[in-house]
Design a protein around this motif. Structure first.
Motif, PDB file in Angstrom:
ATOM      1  N   LEU A   1       0.826  -1.209   0.000  1.00  0.00           N
ATOM      2  CA  LEU A   1       0.000   0.000   0.000  1.00  0.00           C
ATOM      3  C   LEU A   1       0.865   1.266   0.000  1.00  0.00           C
ATOM      4  CD1 LEU A   1      -2.934  -0.865   2.428  1.00  0.00           C
ATOM      5  CD2 LEU A   1      -3.080  -0.386  -0.012  1.00  0.00           C
ATOM      6  N   SER A   2       1.919   1.261   0.776  1.00  0.00           N
ATOM      7  CA  SER A   2       2.824   2.413   0.819  1.00  0.00           C
ATOM      8  C   SER A   2       3.453   2.649  -0.545  1.00  0.00           C
ATOM      9  CB  SER A   2       3.920   2.204   1.865  1.00  0.00           C
ATOM     10  OG  SER A   2       3.364   2.136   3.149  1.00  0.00           O
ATOM     11  N   ALA A   3       3.893   1.584  -1.177  1.00  0.00           N
ATOM     12  CA  ALA A   3       4.521   1.702  -2.496  1.00  0.00           C
ATOM     13  C   ALA A   3       3.520   2.200  -3.533  1.00  0.00           C
ATOM     14  CB  ALA A   3       5.106   0.363  -2.928  1.00  0.00           C
ATOM     15  N   ALA A   4       2.257   1.787  -3.416  1.00  0.00           N
ATOM     16  CA  ALA A   4       1.240   2.219  -4.380  1.00  0.00           C
ATOM     17  C   ALA A   4       1.110   3.739  -4.375  1.00  0.00           C
ATOM     18  CB  ALA A   4      -0.104   1.563  -4.067  1.00  0.00           C
ATOM     19  N   PHE A   5       1.169   4.345  -3.194  1.00  0.00           N
ATOM     20  CA  PHE A   5       1.119   5.808  -3.149  1.00  0.00           C
ATOM     21  C   PHE A   5       2.486   6.412  -3.459  1.00  0.00           C
ATOM     22  CE2 PHE A   5       2.266   9.667  -0.935  1.00  0.00           C
ATOM     23  CZ  PHE A   5       1.432  10.552  -1.594  1.00  0.00           C
TER      24      PHE A   5
ATOM     25  N   ALA B   1      14.908  -2.983   2.488  1.00  0.00           N
ATOM     26  CA  ALA B   1      15.149  -3.064   1.039  1.00  0.00           C
ATOM     27  C   ALA B   1      14.034  -2.364   0.266  1.00  0.00           C
ATOM     28  CB  ALA B   1      15.265  -4.526   0.612  1.00  0.00           C
ATOM     29  N   ASP B   2      12.796  -2.536   0.712  1.00  0.00           N
ATOM     30  CA  ASP B   2      11.671  -1.901   0.026  1.00  0.00           C
ATOM     31  C   ASP B   2      11.730  -0.382   0.163  1.00  0.00           C
ATOM     32  OD1 ASP B   2      10.763  -4.371  -0.816  1.00  0.00           O
ATOM     33  OD2 ASP B   2       9.184  -4.523   0.701  1.00  0.00           O
ATOM     34  N   ILE B   3      12.148   0.114   1.325  1.00  0.00           N
ATOM     35  CA  ILE B   3      12.313   1.558   1.503  1.00  0.00           C
ATOM     36  C   ILE B   3      13.367   2.076   0.526  1.00  0.00           C
ATOM     37  CG2 ILE B   3      13.168   3.352   3.082  1.00  0.00           C
ATOM     38  CD1 ILE B   3      11.859   1.650   5.372  1.00  0.00           C
ATOM     39  N   ALA B   4      14.488   1.378   0.436  1.00  0.00           N
ATOM     40  CA  ALA B   4      15.550   1.793  -0.482  1.00  0.00           C
ATOM     41  C   ALA B   4      15.047   1.792  -1.921  1.00  0.00           C
ATOM     42  CB  ALA B   4      16.762   0.874  -0.333  1.00  0.00           C
ATOM     43  N   LEU B   5      14.287   0.780  -2.279  1.00  0.00           N
ATOM     44  CA  LEU B   5      13.731   0.684  -3.633  1.00  0.00           C
ATOM     45  C   LEU B   5      12.748   1.830  -3.888  1.00  0.00           C
ATOM     46  CD1 LEU B   5      13.389  -0.887  -6.291  1.00  0.00           C
ATOM     47  CD2 LEU B   5      11.644  -2.251  -5.132  1.00  0.00           C
ATOM     48  N   MET B   6      11.903   2.136  -2.920  1.00  0.00           N
ATOM     49  CA  MET B   6      10.932   3.218  -3.110  1.00  0.00           C
ATOM     50  C   MET B   6      11.622   4.573  -3.261  1.00  0.00           C
ATOM     51  SD  MET B   6       7.557   2.286  -0.844  1.00  0.00           S
ATOM     52  CE  MET B   6       8.298   1.592   0.628  1.00  0.00           C
TER      53      MET B   6
ATOM     54  N   ALA C   1      13.266   8.836  -6.770  1.00  0.00           N
ATOM     55  CA  ALA C   1      14.329   9.776  -7.153  1.00  0.00           C
ATOM     56  C   ALA C   1      14.590   9.699  -8.651  1.00  0.00           C
ATOM     57  CB  ALA C   1      15.607   9.497  -6.363  1.00  0.00           C
ATOM     58  N   LEU C   2      14.691   8.497  -9.171  1.00  0.00           N
ATOM     59  CA  LEU C   2      14.941   8.323 -10.604  1.00  0.00           C
ATOM     60  C   LEU C   2      13.761   8.831 -11.426  1.00  0.00           C
ATOM     61  CD1 LEU C   2      16.877   7.287 -12.742  1.00  0.00           C
ATOM     62  CD2 LEU C   2      15.960   5.000 -12.378  1.00  0.00           C
ATOM     63  N   ALA C   3      12.543   8.502 -10.998  1.00  0.00           N
ATOM     64  CA  ALA C   3      11.355   8.954 -11.728  1.00  0.00           C
ATOM     65  C   ALA C   3      11.250  10.483 -11.723  1.00  0.00           C
ATOM     66  CB  ALA C   3      10.101   8.324 -11.126  1.00  0.00           C
ATOM     67  N   ARG C   4      11.539  11.109 -10.582  1.00  0.00           N
ATOM     68  CA  ARG C   4      11.501  12.580 -10.532  1.00  0.00           C
ATOM     69  C   ARG C   4      12.583  13.187 -11.413  1.00  0.00           C
ATOM     70  NH1 ARG C   4      10.419  14.102  -4.164  1.00  0.00           N
ATOM     71  NH2 ARG C   4       8.193  13.594  -4.144  1.00  0.00           N
ATOM     72  N   ALA C   5      13.754  12.568 -11.411  1.00  0.00           N
ATOM     73  CA  ALA C   5      14.847  13.083 -12.244  1.00  0.00           C
ATOM     74  C   ALA C   5      14.489  13.000 -13.725  1.00  0.00           C
ATOM     75  CB  ALA C   5      16.135  12.316 -11.960  1.00  0.00           C
ATOM     76  N   LEU C   6      13.789  11.950 -14.114  1.00  0.00           N
ATOM     77  CA  LEU C   6      13.365  11.799 -15.511  1.00  0.00           C
ATOM     78  C   LEU C   6      12.230  12.752 -15.868  1.00  0.00           C
ATOM     79  CD1 LEU C   6      13.457   7.914 -15.721  1.00  0.00           C
ATOM     80  CD2 LEU C   6      14.912   9.506 -17.025  1.00  0.00           C
TER      81      LEU C   6
ATOM     82  N   VAL D   1       9.563   3.376 -14.718  1.00  0.00           N
ATOM     83  CA  VAL D   1      10.367   3.234 -13.500  1.00  0.00           C
ATOM     84  C   VAL D   1       9.449   3.068 -12.295  1.00  0.00           C
ATOM     85  CG1 VAL D   1      11.917   4.462 -11.908  1.00  0.00           C
ATOM     86  CG2 VAL D   1      12.417   4.437 -14.360  1.00  0.00           C
ATOM     87  N   LEU D   2       8.420   3.899 -12.202  1.00  0.00           N
ATOM     88  CA  LEU D   2       7.478   3.798 -11.085  1.00  0.00           C
ATOM     89  C   LEU D   2       6.804   2.428 -11.057  1.00  0.00           C
ATOM     90  CD1 LEU D   2       5.758   7.316 -11.254  1.00  0.00           C
ATOM     91  CD2 LEU D   2       7.450   6.543  -9.575  1.00  0.00           C
ATOM     92  N   ARG D   3       6.331   1.970 -12.206  1.00  0.00           N
ATOM     93  CA  ARG D   3       5.659   0.663 -12.271  1.00  0.00           C
ATOM     94  C   ARG D   3       6.613  -0.467 -11.914  1.00  0.00           C
ATOM     95  NH1 ARG D   3       3.423   2.932 -16.984  1.00  0.00           N
ATOM     96  NH2 ARG D   3       4.819   1.715 -18.303  1.00  0.00           N
ATOM     97  N   ALA D   4       7.835  -0.408 -12.418  1.00  0.00           N
ATOM     98  CA  ALA D   4       8.813  -1.468 -12.144  1.00  0.00           C
ATOM     99  C   ALA D   4       9.158  -1.530 -10.661  1.00  0.00           C
ATOM    100  CB  ALA D   4      10.069  -1.257 -12.977  1.00  0.00           C
TER     101      ALA D   4
END
Length: 179
Positions: A85-89, A146-151, A156-161, A170-173
């Motif tokens: 749920l956290s990742a979905a938001f 690990a999930d926090i690091a991934l989120m 960060a990558l999605a915002r940079a793009l 990137v967000l979906r992956a």
């Protein structure tokens, strides 16, 4: 503290929050923050001893608000369900594109090595507390971390793009990798 002084301090912190979210803790200057708050630079030191002190307080406040939102999730949910749920938001277009609210970590983590040690201490405390909130049991703590690091990295990558197809991918992956 007088009510007027408290209100002025809140205006400064609100302007600093937007600046921190958009550009991190290093780049925004006192003049920029005060201008965004509709104030002159001369009044800054009546509220904060330095720009670093302001940014540290704002950084800590923003991270605390993130944890408060997470605490609103149903405590009966498993750790896995809370992370999904956290990742979905967190890994949503809406959060990626938020210019005035959102998580400050993607814009800040790269700069924390150049900031006073207090920033890293606040970050470490936040990561520990978030890990505890997202782990259903002590055995899940490693996966929660690990999930926090991934989120954070995914956002960060999605915002940079910026908004666009690759950023959306990137967000979906990243969301699909939260297991």
């Amino acid at each position: 503290m007088s009510e007027k002084k408290a209100q002025t301090r809140e205006r400064i912190m609100a302007a600093a929050s937007v600046a921190l979210l958009q550009r991190g803790p290093v780049e925004p200057g006192v003049g920029e923050v005060m201008g965004a708050a509709g104030l002159t630079v001369g009044g800054f030191y009546a509220h904060f001893e330095s720009k670093d002190a302001l940014m540290l307080e704002v950084f800590q406040q923003m991270l605390c608000q993130r944890r408060e939102r997470l605490a609103l999730l149903d405590p009966a949910l498993s750790g896995h369900e809370r992370r999904v749920l956290s990742a979905a938001f967190y890994l949503s277009r809406k959060h990626r594109d938020a210019s005035e609210q959102g998580c400050p970590l993607p814009s800040s983590v790269g700069e924390l090595a150049r900031m006073p040690d207090d920033f890293r201490a606040v970050l470490a405390e936040h990561i520990e507390l978030m890990t505890a909130q997202l782990a259903g049991s002590p055995e899940e703590a490693g996966q929660a971390l690990a999930d926090i690091a991934l989120m954070v990295g995914g956002l960060a990558l999605a915002r940079a793009l910026g908004p666009g197809e690759l950023s959306d991918r990137v967000l979906r992956a990243a969301k699909s990798a939260i297991v």
